[in-house]
Design a protein around this motif. Structure first.
Motif, PDB file in Angstrom:
ATOM      1  N   MET A   1      26.204  43.682  27.099  1.00 51.98           N
ATOM      2  CA  MET A   1      27.199  43.848  26.532  1.00 51.98           C
ATOM      3  C   MET A   1      28.339  43.786  27.168  1.00 51.98           C
ATOM      4  SD  MET A   1      27.894  46.069  23.282  1.00 51.98           S
ATOM      5  CE  MET A   1      29.526  46.949  23.233  1.00 51.98           C
ATOM      6  N   ALA A   3      31.692  43.601  25.697  1.00 52.55           N
ATOM      7  CA  ALA A   3      33.087  44.058  24.734  1.00 52.55           C
ATOM      8  C   ALA A   3      32.788  45.469  24.460  1.00 52.55           C
ATOM      9  CB  ALA A   3      32.959  43.400  23.303  1.00 52.55           C
ATOM     10  N   THR A   4      33.902  46.324  24.221  1.00 53.03           N
ATOM     11  CA  THR A   4      34.221  47.368  23.703  1.00 53.03           C
ATOM     12  C   THR A   4      33.547  47.427  22.279  1.00 53.03           C
ATOM     13  OG1 THR A   4      36.330  47.845  25.002  1.00 53.03           O
ATOM     14  CG2 THR A   4      35.575  49.338  22.792  1.00 53.03           C
ATOM     15  N   SER A   5      32.912  48.457  21.744  1.00 52.88           N
ATOM     16  CA  SER A   5      32.232  48.453  20.452  1.00 52.88           C
ATOM     17  C   SER A   5      33.289  49.855  19.864  1.00 52.88           C
ATOM     18  CB  SER A   5      30.922  49.059  20.474  1.00 52.88           C
ATOM     19  OG  SER A   5      30.623  49.353  19.118  1.00 52.88           O
ATOM     20  N   PHE A 261      26.335  41.128  16.173  1.00 51.24           N
ATOM     21  CA  PHE A 261      26.886  41.891  16.973  1.00 51.24           C
ATOM     22  C   PHE A 261      26.420  41.563  18.312  1.00 51.24           C
ATOM     23  CE2 PHE A 261      27.731  45.969  19.122  1.00 51.24           C
ATOM     24  CZ  PHE A 261      28.692  46.188  18.807  1.00 51.24           C
ATOM     25  N   GLU A 262      25.434  41.642  18.543  1.00 51.51           N
ATOM     26  CA  GLU A 262      24.857  41.241  20.433  1.00 51.51           C
ATOM     27  C   GLU A 262      25.623  40.107  20.851  1.00 51.51           C
ATOM     28  OE1 GLU A 262      22.673  42.583  17.838  1.00 51.51           O
ATOM     29  OE2 GLU A 262      22.559  44.519  18.609  1.00 51.51           O
ATOM     30  N   ALA A 265      29.415  40.090  20.966  1.00 53.93           N
ATOM     31  CA  ALA A 265      29.877  41.316  22.017  1.00 53.93           C
ATOM     32  C   ALA A 265      29.738  40.765  23.492  1.00 53.93           C
ATOM     33  CB  ALA A 265      29.092  42.443  21.864  1.00 53.93           C
ATOM     34  N   VAL A 271      34.476  44.550  19.412  1.00 59.84           N
ATOM     35  CA  VAL A 271      34.190  44.093  18.386  1.00 59.84           C
ATOM     36  C   VAL A 271      33.580  45.270  17.358  1.00 59.84           C
ATOM     37  CG1 VAL A 271      31.760  43.751  19.230  1.00 59.84           C
ATOM     38  CG2 VAL A 271      32.099  42.674  17.100  1.00 59.84           C
TER      39      VAL A 271
END
Ligand code: NAD
Length: 309
Positions: A1, A3-5, A261-262, A265, A271
């Motif tokens: 991943m 992206a910032t969660s 999500f995965e 991301a 996300v």
């Protein structure tokens, strides 16, 4: 991943602290904001939401009251229940929980709300003000979405106003309570706005449009409607959807969003997860609006006093 969660619980905790501080400041003036919910029937999601709001209201120091109506309530009695809360000086803000039973018109109930207590902006006067970019109250879920946008860009040293004026913002879902208010808010921020609904999907145009979004917000209520291949690299992706899904292995029900999500991301800059994204910020914002309603009522009262009424 990659992206910032985005941690919605952390954002919400900061908001709750601000709300509690505002409640404490009002207490110095002997004012206690009050939230009222109106619920009709036994919808599981509404009951859960109502209990969560009660806990949060009590946590931040607000008065709380719930008008629980039977599923076979007459429309006139639902309107009378709203009228009672309009007249109750302990109540600053009123939330009418959906769904209402089929015999009760949502529009009729919304029209009965005192616009000064209509913290979700569902009364036509408040909806109109929101559409014109001059909201009295910003409804809580759309507010939570823009809170995330603003805070995420600010925290990464970008001016949200400048970023949005250069962005394509795409909204998936066009309901009166969530999708449309976000469109109005994005227009007020000078974003280039794309609004999609189920017709866009049926026309086969949804994914071309989502792939052009710099900021993508999904509020369709369709589990994993959008995955990585449907989004632009570097997108800020916000997932409003809350969808119960049965796990075939464990047999248990869990909540998922509209985004996978995965895979999203893998391509996004940031996300929001489900749960733990938009939801907790929405709850905190509803209390923020309750406090704001109390502040506005106190200011109006003071102005009347100054004029000698
Ligand atoms: P709604 O059913 O009133 O509206 C759904 C919208 O999505 C409609 O405009 C519909 O046309 C569109 N849509 C449906 N299928 C689509 C598809 N395949 N492609 C494109 N558009 C499609 O729902 P709502 O009340 O707006 O809620 C939407 C979702 O957001 C739900 O999952 C709900 O649980 C969730 N929700 C979350 C919060 C929160 O705080 N996180 C708050 C409210 C609602």
């Amino acid at each position: 991943m990659t992206a910032t969660s985005i941690d919605g619980n952390a954002y919400a905790a900061d908001l709750e602290r601000e709300v509690a501080a505002d409640v404490a400041a009002l207490a110095e003036k002997d004012i206690r904001p009050g939230l009222a919910t109106v619920i009709a029937g036994d919808d599981y999601a509404s009951r859960t939401y109502q209990r969560r709001l009660q806990q949060l209201a009590e946590k931040v120091g607000c008065h709380y009251v719930c008008e629980a109506l039977p599923a076979d309530v007459l429309e006139a009695d639902a309107i009378a229940a709203v009228g009672k809360l309009d007249a109750d000086p302990r109540v600053s803000g009123i939330l009418v929980l959906r769904p209402l039973p089929p015999q009760v018109s949502e529009v009729a109930v919304y029209r009965a709300l005192d616009p000064g207590k209509d913290i979700e902006s569902v009364h036509p006067v408040n909806t109109g003000l929101l559409a014109l970019g001059r909201p009295r109250f910003v409804p809580s879920t759309p507010a939570a979405v823009f809170h995330i946008v603003d805070r995420f860009y600010r925290d990464s040293d970008r001016d949200p106003k400048t970023v949005l004026a250069r962005s394509v913002m795409t909204f998936v879902g066009r309901s009166d309570n969530v999708g449309k208010p976000m469109v109005f808010m994005a227009l007020a921020r000078n974003a280039t706005v794309v609004s999609c609904d189920v017709h866009t999907y049926k026309a086969g145009k949804l994914y071309d449009l989502t792939a052009q979004a710099d900021v993508l917000v999904s509020a369709a209520g369709v589990p994993r409607l959008l995955s990585g291949e449907h989004v632009k690299p570097g997108v800020l992706a916000i997932d409003v959807g809350i969808n119960p899904v049965d796990d075939p292995v464990t047999g248990r029900t869990h909540l998922v969003g509209d985004l996978d999500f995965e895979s999203v991301a893998e391509r996004a800059e940031a996300v929001t997860p489900v749960p733990g994204g938009v939801g907790p910020i929405t709850d905190a914002w509803l209390l923020r609006n309750t406090v704001r309603a109390a502040q506005m009522a106190a200011a109006a009262e003071a102005a009347r006093g100054n004029l000698g009424f």
